[in-house]
Design an enzyme around this catalytic site. Structure first.
Site, PDB file in Angstrom:
ATOM      1  N   THR A   1       2.354   4.404   9.075  1.00 23.67           N
ATOM      2  CA  THR A   1       3.258   4.349   7.917  1.00 23.67           C
ATOM      3  C   THR A   1       3.375   5.730   7.270  1.00 23.67           C
ATOM      4  O   THR A   1       2.535   6.601   7.463  1.00 23.67           O
ATOM      5  CB  THR A   1       2.729   3.376   6.839  1.00 23.67           C
ATOM      6  OG1 THR A   1       1.466   3.864   6.365  1.00 23.67           O
ATOM      7  CG2 THR A   1       2.566   1.964   7.376  1.00 23.67           C
TER       8      THR A   1
ATOM      9  N   LYS B   1       7.725  -7.086   9.902  1.00 24.81           N
ATOM     10  CA  LYS B   1       7.197  -7.883   8.785  1.00 24.81           C
ATOM     11  C   LYS B   1       8.204  -8.941   8.338  1.00 24.81           C
ATOM     12  O   LYS B   1       7.818  -9.981   7.811  1.00 24.81           O
ATOM     13  CB  LYS B   1       6.846  -6.973   7.593  1.00 24.81           C
ATOM     14  CG  LYS B   1       5.550  -6.170   7.776  1.00 24.81           C
ATOM     15  CD  LYS B   1       5.303  -5.277   6.563  1.00 24.81           C
ATOM     16  CE  LYS B   1       4.129  -4.325   6.714  1.00 24.81           C
ATOM     17  NZ  LYS B   1       2.812  -4.963   6.606  1.00 24.81           N
TER      18      LYS B   1
ATOM     19  N   ARG C   1       0.822  -1.215   0.000  1.00 28.14           N
ATOM     20  CA  ARG C   1       0.000   0.000   0.000  1.00 28.14           C
ATOM     21  C   ARG C   1       0.857   1.265   0.000  1.00 28.14           C
ATOM     22  O   ARG C   1       0.603   2.216  -0.738  1.00 28.14           O
ATOM     23  CB  ARG C   1      -0.951  -0.009   1.208  1.00 28.14           C
ATOM     24  CG  ARG C   1      -2.092  -1.001   1.120  1.00 28.14           C
ATOM     25  CD  ARG C   1      -1.679  -2.463   1.086  1.00 28.14           C
ATOM     26  NE  ARG C   1      -0.949  -2.934   2.256  1.00 28.14           N
ATOM     27  CZ  ARG C   1      -0.242  -4.056   2.317  1.00 28.14           C
ATOM     28  NH1 ARG C   1      -0.098  -4.855   1.270  1.00 28.14           N
ATOM     29  NH2 ARG C   1       0.374  -4.405   3.428  1.00 28.14           N
TER      30      ARG C   1
ATOM     31  N   THR D   1      -3.310   1.710   6.382  1.00 27.04           N
ATOM     32  CA  THR D   1      -2.970   2.344   5.102  1.00 27.04           C
ATOM     33  C   THR D   1      -3.981   1.968   4.031  1.00 27.04           C
ATOM     34  O   THR D   1      -4.366   2.808   3.196  1.00 27.04           O
ATOM     35  CB  THR D   1      -1.539   1.953   4.663  1.00 27.04           C
ATOM     36  OG1 THR D   1      -0.650   2.150   5.774  1.00 27.04           O
ATOM     37  CG2 THR D   1      -1.079   2.797   3.502  1.00 27.04           C
TER      38      THR D   1
ATOM     39  N   CYS E   1      -1.041   1.849  12.732  1.00 25.61           N
ATOM     40  CA  CYS E   1      -0.620   0.839  11.756  1.00 25.61           C
ATOM     41  C   CYS E   1      -0.787  -0.456  12.521  1.00 25.61           C
ATOM     42  O   CYS E   1      -0.336  -0.560  13.666  1.00 25.61           O
ATOM     43  CB  CYS E   1       0.839   1.053  11.340  1.00 25.61           C
ATOM     44  SG  CYS E   1       1.565  -0.406  10.543  1.00 25.61           S
TER      45      CYS E   1
ATOM     46  N   CYS F   1      -5.648  -3.238   8.277  1.00 23.38           N
ATOM     47  CA  CYS F   1      -4.538  -2.412   7.769  1.00 23.38           C
ATOM     48  C   CYS F   1      -5.022  -0.969   7.689  1.00 23.38           C
ATOM     49  O   CYS F   1      -6.040  -0.708   7.033  1.00 23.38           O
ATOM     50  CB  CYS F   1      -4.113  -2.901   6.388  1.00 23.38           C
ATOM     51  SG  CYS F   1      -2.869  -1.854   5.576  1.00 23.38           S
TER      52      CYS F   1
END
Lengths: 231, 231
Positions: B126, B165, B50, B86, B195, B84
């Protein structure tokens, strides 16, 4: 859309399903989101209690499980696994009705038991899994010795599983640890955690004594990752 | 089949999706499997990044997200949420194309921010969530002060998110904790974990300082449970 997606028929119970999800993440060597195994997870917990049905003539869960298998197919799953050992009593029926591949937790677990090379195999599972002989037959076919908790101890195994399902984790751990000791006293060299709630209950001890256990959840996750890598 | 099922569009990333699943389980007062909220979880992580799309003209994730929204609908979801922040840049588009209800993580989080009664609101999110102003506008509309990390610090926020991640948890925690301190030095009284990876990174500190944080994942889970109980 990802070419292949592993579908998890879960909700039996939700904590066991979440544990299976976490094990997929931990076992996948991933550097970014996109490296992870594509999963579709059905955690719809209104599936009638499997043990109640097998042992006490309770409502049959098969038709509800079949609906959720088809739900996973409709969402894009191309291989389905079930996050519940007892539910594998219906595995052959569900596999026959499914339009995609299905992998058995019993097959995956027995493969890992054989790989340990041990002879005396203990089992922590539900009353219903014991009653159906899902594991006993397969273990004895291999010429191995099957060891189950005695009747009094098995009652406590069940109590511990239902305590976890109702959120009483500490008491659940204490009870299950005692029943594990009962199996090792009987001579068990390896213990199958043959109910997907049990690896949650014994999570800490699995870190301390990894070679004592074969975790059915982990075995099925490894088998599904292998399927995914081959297809 | 359960009348209502919450669908989670996840995989962005899988660890955040698993965290959301665990929070559903923890927040549901349940005595047995059947008491839990019915969930369908899509954790198919091949959704294009994203942040890459919004900031650097990378591949647009919208069509893939739309496919997975429809996959959840086909499997039986009657209300869909996205794990999520974003991805909420595309929320209105996806909601318009969805055949079922959708709940926004931004709405749910802002409601909890307002409920704290605090004036100075920090944000850990983010780069793309910052660039889209998803939170800034909503905070300032309420007459509250929006505080973001300075440019140097924001680079480290991103580094920490991508470290998680890729599985490098410890380094990720260390980096994120420093950026949280930077926000409190700037006067933030409450910090939005905006986030869904950040509540995993700061999980231990959330236990120690629960009043410092508004966890967007928890806010959305509470909002979905409320939806489920009302429908």
């Amino acid at each position: 859309m990802a070419k292949n997606v592993i579908g998890i028929l879960g909700g039996m119970g939700p904590a066991a399903t979440a544990d299976m999800f976490q094990k997929f993440i931990k076992l996948t060597p991933a550097h970014c989101d996109q490296d992870h195994i594509p999963l579709l997870i059905s955690s719809i917990p209104d599936i009638p209690d499997r043990t109640e049905c097998i042992l006490h003539g309770g409502e049959d869960p098969e038709s509800v499980m079949e609906k959720y298998v088809h739900g996973l197919e409709n969402a894009g799953a191309t291989c389905i696994i079930m996050a519940c050992n007892t539910a594998h009593y219906w595995f052959d029926h569900l596999k026959a009705k499914s339009h995609v591949d299905m992998l058995s937790i019993i097959d995956a677990t027995i493969d890992e038991v054989i790989a340990t090379g041990k002879q005396k195999i203990g089992l922590l599972a539900t009353d219903a899994t014991l009653a159906t002989g899902l594991y006993k037959k397969r273990i004895e076919e291999q010429g191995l010795t099957f060891i189950r908790p005695n009747e009094e101890s098995q009652k406590k195994v069940m109590e511990s599983i239902y305590l976890l399902k109702s959120g009483e984790t500490e008491h659940s751990i204490e009870l299950m640890s005692q029943q594990r000791d009962e199996l090792t006293k009987q001579g068990a060299e390896v213990i199958i955690l043959g109910c997907t709630e049990v690896p949650i209950i014994l999570a800490k001890d699995m870190e301390n004594q990894p070679h004592l256990y074969v975790d059915s959840t982990l075995a099925l996750v490894r088998s599904a990752i292998k399927w995914y890598q081959l297809h």
